[in-house]
Design a protein around this motif. Structure first.
Motif, mmCIF file in Angstrom:
data_model
loop_
_atom_site.group_PDB
_atom_site.id
_atom_site.type_symbol
_atom_site.label_atom_id
_atom_site.label_comp_id
_atom_site.label_asym_id
_atom_site.label_seq_id
_atom_site.Cartn_x
_atom_site.Cartn_y
_atom_site.Cartn_z
ATOM 1 N N ALA A 172 0.900 -1.337 0.166
ATOM 2 C CA ALA A 172 0.079 -0.050 0.127
ATOM 3 C C ALA A 172 0.976 1.205 0.039
ATOM 4 O O ALA A 172 0.624 2.250 -0.837
ATOM 5 N N GLN A 173 1.780 1.262 0.788
ATOM 6 C CA GLN A 173 3.108 2.365 0.796
ATOM 7 C C GLN A 173 3.591 2.612 -0.555
ATOM 8 O O GLN A 173 3.643 3.723 -1.131
ATOM 9 N N GLN A 174 3.814 1.420 -1.094
ATOM 10 C CA GLN A 174 4.426 1.761 -2.375
ATOM 11 C C GLN A 174 3.436 2.171 -3.504
ATOM 12 O O GLN A 174 3.890 2.817 -4.375
ATOM 13 N N LYS A 175 2.179 1.822 -3.300
ATOM 14 C CA LYS A 175 1.156 2.220 -4.210
ATOM 15 C C LYS A 175 0.893 3.756 -4.283
ATOM 16 O O LYS A 175 0.942 4.432 -5.019
ATOM 17 N N SER A 176 1.409 4.287 -2.585
ATOM 18 C CA SER A 176 0.761 5.649 -2.677
ATOM 19 C C SER A 176 2.128 6.529 -2.892
ATOM 20 O O SER A 176 2.184 7.614 -3.290
ATOM 21 N N ALA A 236 3.905 1.707 -10.205
ATOM 22 C CA ALA A 236 3.022 1.207 -11.403
ATOM 23 C C ALA A 236 2.449 -0.127 -10.836
ATOM 24 O O ALA A 236 2.932 -0.927 -10.228
ATOM 25 N N ARG A 237 1.304 -0.446 -11.418
ATOM 26 C CA ARG A 237 0.717 -1.865 -11.332
ATOM 27 C C ARG A 237 1.324 -3.000 -11.541
ATOM 28 O O ARG A 237 1.515 -3.889 -10.790
ATOM 29 N N SER A 238 2.231 -2.770 -12.639
ATOM 30 C CA SER A 238 3.178 -3.770 -13.008
ATOM 31 C C SER A 238 4.147 -4.229 -11.915
ATOM 32 O O SER A 238 4.700 -5.220 -11.588
ATOM 33 N N THR A 239 4.632 -2.959 -11.356
ATOM 34 C CA THR A 239 5.910 -3.089 -10.530
ATOM 35 C C THR A 239 5.115 -3.627 -9.096
ATOM 36 O O THR A 239 5.789 -4.651 -8.374
ATOM 37 N N LEU A 240 3.731 -3.285 -8.783
ATOM 38 C CA LEU A 240 3.255 -4.042 -7.452
ATOM 39 C C LEU A 240 3.202 -5.406 -7.659
ATOM 40 O O LEU A 240 3.294 -6.053 -6.810
ATOM 41 N N ALA A 241 2.625 -5.639 -8.988
ATOM 42 C CA ALA A 241 2.469 -7.194 -9.331
ATOM 43 C C ALA A 241 3.715 -7.846 -8.910
ATOM 44 O O ALA A 241 3.931 -9.059 -8.337
ATOM 45 N N ALA A 255 -3.794 -6.893 -10.623
ATOM 46 C CA ALA A 255 -3.760 -6.997 -11.944
ATOM 47 C C ALA A 255 -2.930 -6.056 -12.727
ATOM 48 O O ALA A 255 -3.287 -4.875 -12.524
ATOM 49 N N ALA A 256 -1.772 -6.604 -13.302
ATOM 50 C CA ALA A 256 -1.035 -5.662 -13.880
ATOM 51 C C ALA A 256 -1.875 -5.133 -15.308
ATOM 52 O O ALA A 256 -2.449 -5.994 -16.104
ATOM 53 N N ARG A 257 -1.875 -3.829 -15.625
ATOM 54 C CA ARG A 257 -2.205 -3.352 -16.981
ATOM 55 C C ARG A 257 -1.428 -3.762 -18.166
ATOM 56 O O ARG A 257 -0.201 -3.281 -18.095
ATOM 57 N N ARG A 258 -2.005 -4.619 -19.081
ATOM 58 C CA ARG A 258 -1.073 -4.916 -20.146
ATOM 59 C C ARG A 258 -1.096 -3.804 -21.429
ATOM 60 O O ARG A 258 -2.106 -3.785 -21.776
ATOM 61 N N GLU A 259 0.142 -3.417 -21.294
ATOM 62 C CA GLU A 259 0.097 -2.237 -22.412
ATOM 63 C C GLU A 259 0.923 -2.901 -23.498
ATOM 64 O O GLU A 259 1.785 -3.720 -23.493
#
Length: 306
Positions: free
Chosen positions: A65-69, A73-78, A109-113
């Motif tokens: 949660a801290q990383q998200k704040s 990126a979602r891919s990094t969190l995943a 869920a990572a957003r696939r770009e």
């Protein structure tokens, strides 16, 4: 160093040895796993968790949660969620913890770009320009052209190219043996242009740079040692940047481009998966979306009733 810090350091050192000696992962992968765990350790210490055995899923969710704040990126969190699950599973197997604290941790869920790619004409322009430079820079020019041709022809990663030895390339059969992630071996074919470029480098360019430090390495730096990944990236960025109108996508852009062009040329998804060395075909499937997007773009541009 406090005794509490030593507990984390001691366990992380043991974990790194496990990744290196037992799982035989690449240095890049090991560095990523260890860096993610060290980030968790710092957060856990601030929360008063001084021993990895006391980790809870709540602590790890707090860390993510801290990383998200911080805008990760979602891919990094995943990826970091995966790192934590690998770490806590090892903690339990190795006896450093009684339970697997991250067993129920769910990755966002990572957003696939869609990856950016070059057109066939762009690639041709880059390779033609690189070939012309040989007239003024015979040795490194020959090497750079061979690097570009191999990366585009095979779609291999920079680390895989750097690790190539002389006996990994069979120019008579036009195949290259590659050791990918987890030291998994695969054989990748390449075409006549890459064959010509590699033979020219091995016969005329490499002998000009070879030293006792060269060993069996295929590609050499200017001092004669095995070329390093940073130099390869610099070469690709420089050669792409020299052609007006061509996007500077770097070496990984050439990998994406090779995969996309294979699919557009009629290769099946499983074959492309084998060429790229993907463990999961789901990773390869993103290139079908790239091809579909190109088809739709061509339709919108060309069809009178698009």
């Amino acid at each position: 160093m406090s005794e509490q810090d030593a507990t984390w350091d001691r366990v992380i050192d043991a974990y790194e040895r496990h990744l290196t000696l037992e799982r035989d992962l690449t240095p890049h992968t090991i560095r990523g796993y260890v860096t993610d765990v060290k980030g968790l350790a710092q957060h856990a210490e601030r929360l008063g968790v001084h021993d990895p055995a006391d980790l809870t899923i709540r602590t790890m969710r707090s860390h993510l949660a801290q990383q998200k704040s911080l805008g990760r990126a979602r891919s990094t969190l995943a990826r970091r969620s995966t790192s934590l699950r690998v770490f806590t599973a090892w903690l339990r197997r190795s006896g450093h913890a009684e339970t697997d604290a991250a067993a129920l941790l769910v990755s966002p869920a990572a957003r696939r770009e869609l990856p950016a790619t070059l057109s066939a004409s762009d690639v041709r322009a880059v390779l033609d320009a690189a070939a012309e430079r040989i007239e003024t820079d015979a040795v490194t020019g020959t090497r750079d052209l061979a690097i570009l041709e191999v990366l585009y022809a095979t779609g291999i990663r920079v680390g895989e190219l750097v690790g190539l030895d002389r006996d990994d390339i069979d120019t008579s059969r036009r195949v290259v043996r590659v050791f990918g992630k987890g030291r998994k071996e695969r054989t990748v074919p390449f075409g006549l242009p890459a064959q010509d470029a590699v033979e020219a480098w091995l016969q005329h360019g490499r002998p000009q740079l070879v030293t006792e430090a060269s060993g069996p390495a295929v590609f050499l730096g200017v001092r004669g040692g095995r070329i390093d990944p940073r130099t390869v990236r610099e070469v690709v960025h420089r050669r792409l940047g020299e052609v007006d109108g061509v996007a500077d996508l770097g070496p990984h852009g050439l990998r994406h481009t090779a995969a996309t062009h294979l699919l557009e040329g009629g290769a099946d998804l499983r074959s492309v998966q084998e060429v790229l060395g993907h463990a999961s075909i789901g990773t390869t499937q993103i290139y079908t979306h790239v091809s579909n997007e190109r088809l739709r773009a061509a339709f919108r541009q060309a069809h009178p009733r698009a």
